[in-house]
Design an enzyme around this catalytic site. Structure first.
Site, PDB file in Angstrom:
ATOM      1  N   HIS A 183       7.042  22.404 -15.833  1.00 58.45           N
ATOM      2  CA  HIS A 183       5.929  22.112 -16.859  1.00 58.45           C
ATOM      3  C   HIS A 183       4.919  21.251 -16.187  1.00 58.45           C
ATOM      4  CE1 HIS A 183       8.969  22.510 -19.790  1.00 58.45           C
ATOM      5  NE2 HIS A 183      10.010  22.094 -18.885  1.00 58.45           N
ATOM      6  N   CYS A 229       0.894 -10.680   4.149  1.00 52.22           N
ATOM      7  CA  CYS A 229       0.360 -11.887   5.188  1.00 52.22           C
ATOM      8  C   CYS A 229       1.579 -12.587   5.575  1.00 52.22           C
ATOM      9  CB  CYS A 229      -0.377 -12.819   4.420  1.00 52.22           C
ATOM     10  SG  CYS A 229      -2.110 -12.249   3.686  1.00 52.22           S
ATOM     11  N   GLU A 285       4.267   7.327   2.527  1.00 50.38           N
ATOM     12  CA  GLU A 285       4.021   6.301   3.020  1.00 50.38           C
ATOM     13  C   GLU A 285       3.626   6.244   4.683  1.00 50.38           C
ATOM     14  OE1 GLU A 285       6.733   2.810   1.374  1.00 50.38           O
ATOM     15  OE2 GLU A 285       8.048   4.378   2.314  1.00 50.38           O
ATOM     16  N   LYS A 289       8.880   8.431   1.150  1.00 52.12           N
ATOM     17  CA  LYS A 289       8.876   8.035   2.557  1.00 52.12           C
ATOM     18  C   LYS A 289       7.832   9.048   3.232  1.00 52.12           C
ATOM     19  CE  LYS A 289      10.735   5.546   2.867  1.00 52.12           C
ATOM     20  NZ  LYS A 289      11.228   4.706   1.904  1.00 52.12           N
ATOM     21  N   ARG A 310       4.406  -7.797   7.695  1.00 52.62           N
ATOM     22  CA  ARG A 310       3.959  -8.225   6.209  1.00 52.62           C
ATOM     23  C   ARG A 310       2.355  -7.870   6.112  1.00 52.62           C
ATOM     24  NH1 ARG A 310       7.600 -12.365   4.568  1.00 52.62           N
ATOM     25  NH2 ARG A 310       5.900 -12.876   2.899  1.00 52.62           N
ATOM     26  N   GLU A 334      12.343   9.454  -3.498  1.00 55.81           N
ATOM     27  CA  GLU A 334      12.539   8.554  -2.198  1.00 55.81           C
ATOM     28  C   GLU A 334      12.301   9.360  -1.092  1.00 55.81           C
ATOM     29  OE1 GLU A 334      12.803   5.739  -1.632  1.00 55.81           O
ATOM     30  OE2 GLU A 334      13.304   5.245   0.391  1.00 55.81           O
ATOM     31  N   ASN A 349      -1.082 -17.363   2.423  1.00 57.87           N
ATOM     32  CA  ASN A 349      -0.492 -16.088   2.067  1.00 57.87           C
ATOM     33  C   ASN A 349      -0.471 -16.335   0.294  1.00 57.87           C
ATOM     34  OD1 ASN A 349       0.970 -13.624   1.341  1.00 57.87           O
ATOM     35  ND2 ASN A 349       3.154 -14.793   1.861  1.00 57.87           N
ATOM     36  N   GLY A 350      -1.250 -15.278  -0.373  1.00 56.55           N
ATOM     37  CA  GLY A 350      -1.145 -15.338  -1.755  1.00 56.55           C
ATOM     38  C   GLY A 350      -2.284 -15.233  -2.284  1.00 56.55           C
ATOM     39  N   TRP A 361      -3.126  -9.244   5.236  1.00 49.53           N
ATOM     40  CA  TRP A 361      -2.974  -7.961   4.442  1.00 49.53           C
ATOM     41  C   TRP A 361      -4.247  -8.501   3.221  1.00 49.53           C
ATOM     42  CZ3 TRP A 361      -2.512  -6.483  -0.791  1.00 49.53           C
ATOM     43  CH2 TRP A 361      -2.323  -5.192  -0.999  1.00 49.53           C
ATOM     44  N   LYS A 390       5.340  -4.892   3.867  1.00 51.72           N
ATOM     45  CA  LYS A 390       6.665  -4.789   3.414  1.00 51.72           C
ATOM     46  C   LYS A 390       7.130  -5.868   2.521  1.00 51.72           C
ATOM     47  CE  LYS A 390      11.059  -3.829   5.330  1.00 51.72           C
ATOM     48  NZ  LYS A 390      11.123  -2.466   4.854  1.00 51.72           N
TER      49      LYS A 390
END
Ligand code: G6P
Length: 611
Positions: free
Chosen positions: A507, A2, A491, A488, A27, A484, A99-100, A73, A606
């Site tokens: 395995h 947010c 996402e 990427k 955000r 990573e 925000n929160g 968000w 983010k």
């Protein structure tokens, strides 16, 4: 998570707010809204992107020199027009952006319902503004006092701005757990989640600390705690500039940030490393170097990409400095009653410096007496202000939600840290120390070279853009790089991808391999090269399509793999800085070809300021 922005001054507030929201959109971006005070307190809000809001208000009266905006968000309540912020109080005399998460919102809501309050939305935020109104309406308290008293009843995390119709020259902001920065201009003030909407107007800012309230009017800015203790705000100068917040001719921020890496890696070494003199000094941790040298273990806490940088650091610190390292997801660490003592050193890694779980993990370790060092990118953010010491990564603002240059900057700083400790501790030969310093200095050039694989990455993206699954394999330092690479791709392209240690593939994941499965392998020259070659053979025997990242001049893997991307030769311990580049580019191009919103992937944000 947010984004919030507010303005009070002499200019028209709306253009400043809408531009600010666009800067903060990384955000969260499932709905957006603005409130303006111009005699009336008006709220306009819309599900969707900030641009949808801008289109919606085109024919509305958005005049006024006091206002606030929010990009959301969603946590409580689906992302629709009603649940979008700002939220009015019942009488529409107050409005809030938040925000929160207000954790005790349900019990507060029930108490307010008993008092006759009616709610419009499903959000926790509306409960807070109703509570503020309830306290104010009882009488005997000022606007800011009503906010302060309400916050005393709240459990959870918040960054808020509140406006009141009856106070046309005032705004009240507060923070606990979620960031708030106040920009101080000439007869004007800005409030925002971070400095990006402010930098265009002023470089003077003050960061609120947890539990602080800012009471702002046209020519004054006062701070007190929610316990009612007056505080003197510390005014600091911003280091970022406007150019860093623009796309600079690139189609996406992510691509710009991928291409910035030769510079950003250099910036994270600048002033710290002088290879010709054999000197390395991370000023930020110097005070704790003696303790680092003596410590029996180092704990690393982080989330997401930063956690992957932590895994690279585990290899480096153990190999070079011979200190046992444990790398933990901050979200798990904070809830599993970990064994920590004052002898421990905890390194918290975070791009934003605001990740709620990482902050909580730090708080926990700190309460047990551990020494906390931070590796963060955003200057002035919460984590660097909470740690005992640390080193900034100096990668500059990262706007693309998928982290790229922040990762390589984190790995650079952690490499410097590992080398400095190793040198001081005497666990590295002087000749190897000097060789690695030289190698480090050459990394920006090698990254530049690695970026030349862009066309190849694009070609491969066109071939594999419709794959439903991807497997990424690596060994040693190549394993975190595989993780990573897979992250990427997930996402930004929404293709399922898994990163695995190459040998561990036997395995489980090997069962998934058929002619449909692209397998990206980090197969560069390293101690485990021959082993990786065997793993590639195992994939090939099952008809998997192999995309191998190889060292320039490689012949062996080239003969077996379906496709190869070459990167320059680099010492094994520094290789993640270079081998991750083709993986970033491959994900980027696949996502673009699939028509995905690369900079604002669905459901992600983010800066994750909720747990
Ligand atoms: C989010 C971001 C990731 C980031 C992670 C940790 O998930 O989308 O890019 O790696 O948070 O964030 P931090 O700011 O603590 O590095």
């Amino acid at each position: 998570m947010c984004g919030i922005v507010a303005y009070i001054g002499k200019k028209e507030a709306y253009p400043i707010i809408i531009k600010g929201l666009q800067r903060l959109e990384y955000r969260g971006y499932d709905s957006a809204g603005v409130a303006l005070l111009n005699g009336e307190l008006s709220v306009f809000k819309k599900a969707g992107k900030v641009q949808d809001l801008a289109n919606y208000v085109k024919d509305k009266n958005v005049s006024g020199s006091l206002g606030m905006g929010h990009t959301r968000w969603a946590t409580h309540g689906e992302p629709n027009d009603t649940n979008a912020h700002p939220h009015f109080s019942e009488s529409e005399n107050f409005a809030i952006i938040h925000n929160g998460i207000i954790e005790n919102y349900e019990s507060l809501k029930q108490a307010l319902i008993k008092l006759g309050h009616k709610f419009r939305s499903d959000t926790d935020t509306e409960v807070l503004i109703q509570l503020i109104e309830e306290i104010y309406q009882k009488g005997g308290v000022s606007f800011d006092e009503a906010v302060r008293l309400a916050l005393n009843e709240v459990v959870g995390a918040y960054a808020i701005v509140v406006l009141s119709k009856d106070h046309p020259n005032a705004m009240v902001a507060a923070r606990k757990g979620s960031p708030i920065v106040v920009g101080i201009g000439e007869d004007e003030y800005f409030v925002a989640s971070d400095a990006t909407p402010i930098v265009e107007y002023t470089k003077n800012v003050a960061y609120l600390n947890d539990g602080e309230i800012a009471i702002i009017n046209n020519n004054e800015f006062k701070v007190k705690t929610i316990g009612n203790v007056v505080k003197i705000p510390l005014i600091e100068e911003l280091e970022i500039n406007l150019e860093q917040l623009e796309k600079g001719g690139y189609e996406h921020f992510m691509l710009k940030e991928i291409y910035e890496q030769p510079r950003s890696i250099w910036d994270s070494m600048r002033g710290r490393l002088d290879a010709s003199a054999g000197r390395l000094r991370l000023g930020g941790i110097n005070e704790y170097l003696a303790k680092l040298v003596k410590t029996d273990r180092i704990l690393i806490v982080a989330c997401g990409t930063s956690w992957h940088a932590g895994l690279v650091a585990e290899y480096l610190i153990e190999d070079l400095a011979r200190i046992p390292v444990e790398v933990e997801y901050a979200s798990e660490f904070r809830y599993r009653n970990p064994i920590i003592s004052e002898k421990d050193i905890v390194i918290a890694i975070s791009q934003s410096g605001e990740t709620a779980d990482t902050l909580a993990a730090i708080e926990l370790a700190k309460s047990k007496g551990a020494t906390i060092l931070g590796v963060c990118n955003v200057v002035g953010s919460s984590i660097p202000r909470m740690t005992h010491a640390g080193s900034y990564t100096h990668a500059g603002p990262e706007i693309g939600v998928a982290s790229t240059k922040a990762f390589t900057a984190q790995v650079t700083v952690l490499t410097l840290m590992a080398l400095q400790i190793a040198h001081k501790k005497g666990t590295i030969k002087d000749s190897r120390f000097r060789l690695l310093l030289n190698e480090l200095e050459s990394i920006p050039e090698k990254v530049k070279k690695a970026l030349e694989c862009n066309d190849k990455a694009k070609e491969l993206a066109a071939k594999f853009k419709d794959a439903r699954n991807f497997l990424y394999l690596g060994r040693g330092c190549g394993f975190p790089v595989a993780l990573e690479g897979a992250l990427k791709l997930k996402e930004i392209s929404y293709i399922h991808a898994e990163g695995y240690p190459a040998a561990e593939m036997k395995h489980g994941p090997i069962a998934l391999i058929d002619e449909e499965m692209p397998v990206v392998v980090i197969a560069t020259q390293s101690a485990s090269y021959e082993k990786v070659v065997s793993n590639i053979q195992e994939v090939k025997a099952r008809k998997g399509k192999i995309i191998a990242i190889v060292t320039e001049g490689d012949t062996q893997v080239k003969n077996i793999a379906d496709y190869t991307i070459e990167i320059p030769a680099v010492d094994e311990v520094l290789e993640p800085l270079v081998s991750v580049i083709p993986l970033q580019l491959l994900s980027y191009h696949i996502a673009v070809m699939r028509g995905c919103n690369v900079d604002q992937p669905r459901n992600l944000a983010k800066s994750v300021t909720v747990e």
